[in-house]
Design a protein around this motif. Structure first.
Motif, short mmCIF file in Angstrom:
data_model
loop_
_atom_site.label_atom_id
_atom_site.label_comp_id
_atom_site.label_asym_id
_atom_site.label_seq_id
_atom_site.Cartn_x
_atom_site.Cartn_y
_atom_site.Cartn_z
N GLU A 106 49.17 31.62 72.30
CA GLU A 106 48.33 30.63 71.56
C GLU A 106 48.83 29.40 71.37
O GLU A 106 50.10 29.01 71.15
CB GLU A 106 48.14 31.34 70.21
CG GLU A 106 46.99 30.62 69.28
CD GLU A 106 46.84 31.56 68.03
OE1 GLU A 106 46.13 30.99 67.14
OE2 GLU A 106 47.25 32.65 67.96
N GLY A 107 48.10 28.24 71.68
CA GLY A 107 48.43 26.99 71.11
C GLY A 107 49.19 26.33 72.55
O GLY A 107 49.55 25.01 72.38
N ALA A 111 45.82 25.41 77.29
CA ALA A 111 44.76 26.38 76.92
C ALA A 111 43.56 25.87 77.31
O ALA A 111 42.36 26.76 77.13
CB ALA A 111 45.13 26.62 75.63
N PRO A 116 40.96 32.20 78.59
CA PRO A 116 41.60 33.38 78.32
C PRO A 116 40.83 34.67 79.14
O PRO A 116 39.88 34.39 79.84
CB PRO A 116 41.32 33.54 76.82
CG PRO A 116 40.26 32.80 76.74
CD PRO A 116 40.44 31.68 77.53
#
Length: 311
Positions: A106-107, A111, A116
């Motif tokens: 995450e982060g 990203a 995802p």
């Protein structure tokens, strides 16, 4: 130069790294391809992944299409039969496929570029198996890149930073059976976009490469071996010292056309912000720089995805 595609054992890279690098490098420079055994991807993991892949593609079409992301460029999840078209081809390829990408924390700084993953609920163990297979492919790809770096006269670790958190993707492909009189090919002649490709499943006949004399040569690894080829990004970086060779998947002989074909290529990519700029050592009077303007790996990828109808 070799008179046939090299068939090498990656275990030789541990005992004789320079010799291994020369053997696989010469094959890449002549054919753009090599066959690699003892590659470190566990056979039991390959068998488990193959079973999960077949289970997914056997699901009803309506179920599979739940995992199709419209506008996603096929980057993750399911891409139905009849969408991907090779560059400059008029007919779509005879395949459906699923894409698994790199799972980022995450982060992460990439990203916004690397979506995802999504996972099918209907196939037990799918998530775990393909996360493990992705990681195994990634490790093997880096070992092969180390040999390529040595062949090019670079430090063995030259590519480590270029592919760290690279936008690599693993593709699970199903080519359905075709009629006995079917014309054409399962996958039209094309070159791969990425850095290098590691392919499982080519022991089922059909994969061919186009050599420098204009002849189509079969690529015939044994069961469990990898067919490895150079992609367009590495061809550009090396100023065609390592060529991204045109290849295709032809329909099988009539007696095999009632059988489906399954394969699992791993498209190893540079990290999105890596600037593909011709290596100085690959420029000479006889081989002037074809690409004076560098381009980021991400921009190059988008450019090519538009050409094959995925974006």
């Amino acid at each position: 130069m070799p008179d046939t595609i090299a068939s090498v054992s990656l275990s030789d890279a541990d005992s004789d790294a320079p010799g291994f690098a020369q053997e696989i490098g010469r094959s890449f420079s002549t054919y753009g391809f090599a066959v690699v055994s003892d590659h470190g991807v566990p056979s039991d993991l390959i068998a488990e992944a193959d079973a999960r892949m077949r289970e997914f593609f056997a699901l009803p079409e309506a179920v599979k299409r739940r995992y199709f992301i419209a506008g996603g460029g096929g980057a993750r999840g399911y891409t139905p039969f009849g969408i991907e078209t090779a560059k400059d081809a008029t007919d779509y390829d005879l395949k459906e496929f699923w894409h698994v990408g790199r799972t980022l924390p995450e982060g992460h700084r990439f990203a916004d570029i690397m979506a995802p993953n999504i996972w099918p609920d209907e196939v037990k163990g799918f998530h775990d198996v393909f996360e493990r297979l992705f990681a195994a492919f990634d490790r093997t790809g880096q070992r092969i890149l180390s040999a390529i770096a040595t062949y090019l006269g670079l430090t063995p670790g030259f590519f480590d930073d270029t592919v760290e958190d690279g936008n690599s993707v693993m593709r699970l492909i199903h080519y359905p059976p075709v009629p006995a009189d079917a014309p054409g090919v399962r996958a039209a002649a094309h070159e791969d976009i990425n850095t290098i490709t590691l392919l499982l499943g080519a022991e089922e006949a059909g994969l061919q490469l186009l050599d420098r004399n204009g002849n189509w040569l079969p690529v015939t690894p044994k069961e469990g071996e990898l067919a490895v080829n150079i992609g367009d990004m590495l061809q550009r970086l090396t100023n065609h010292v390592l060529p991204s060779t045109t290849h295709r998947v032809v329909n099988p002989p009539p007696e095999r056309r009632g059988h489906a074909r399954y394969s699992m290529p791993f498209f190893l990519h540079f990290r999105p912000d890596y600037m593909i700029e011709t290596l100085p050592s690959c420029i000479s009077e006889d081989n002037p720089n074809r690409y004076p303007e560098p381009i980021s790996a991400h921009d190059y990828l988008l450019q090519r995805l538009r050409e094959i109808n995925l974006v």
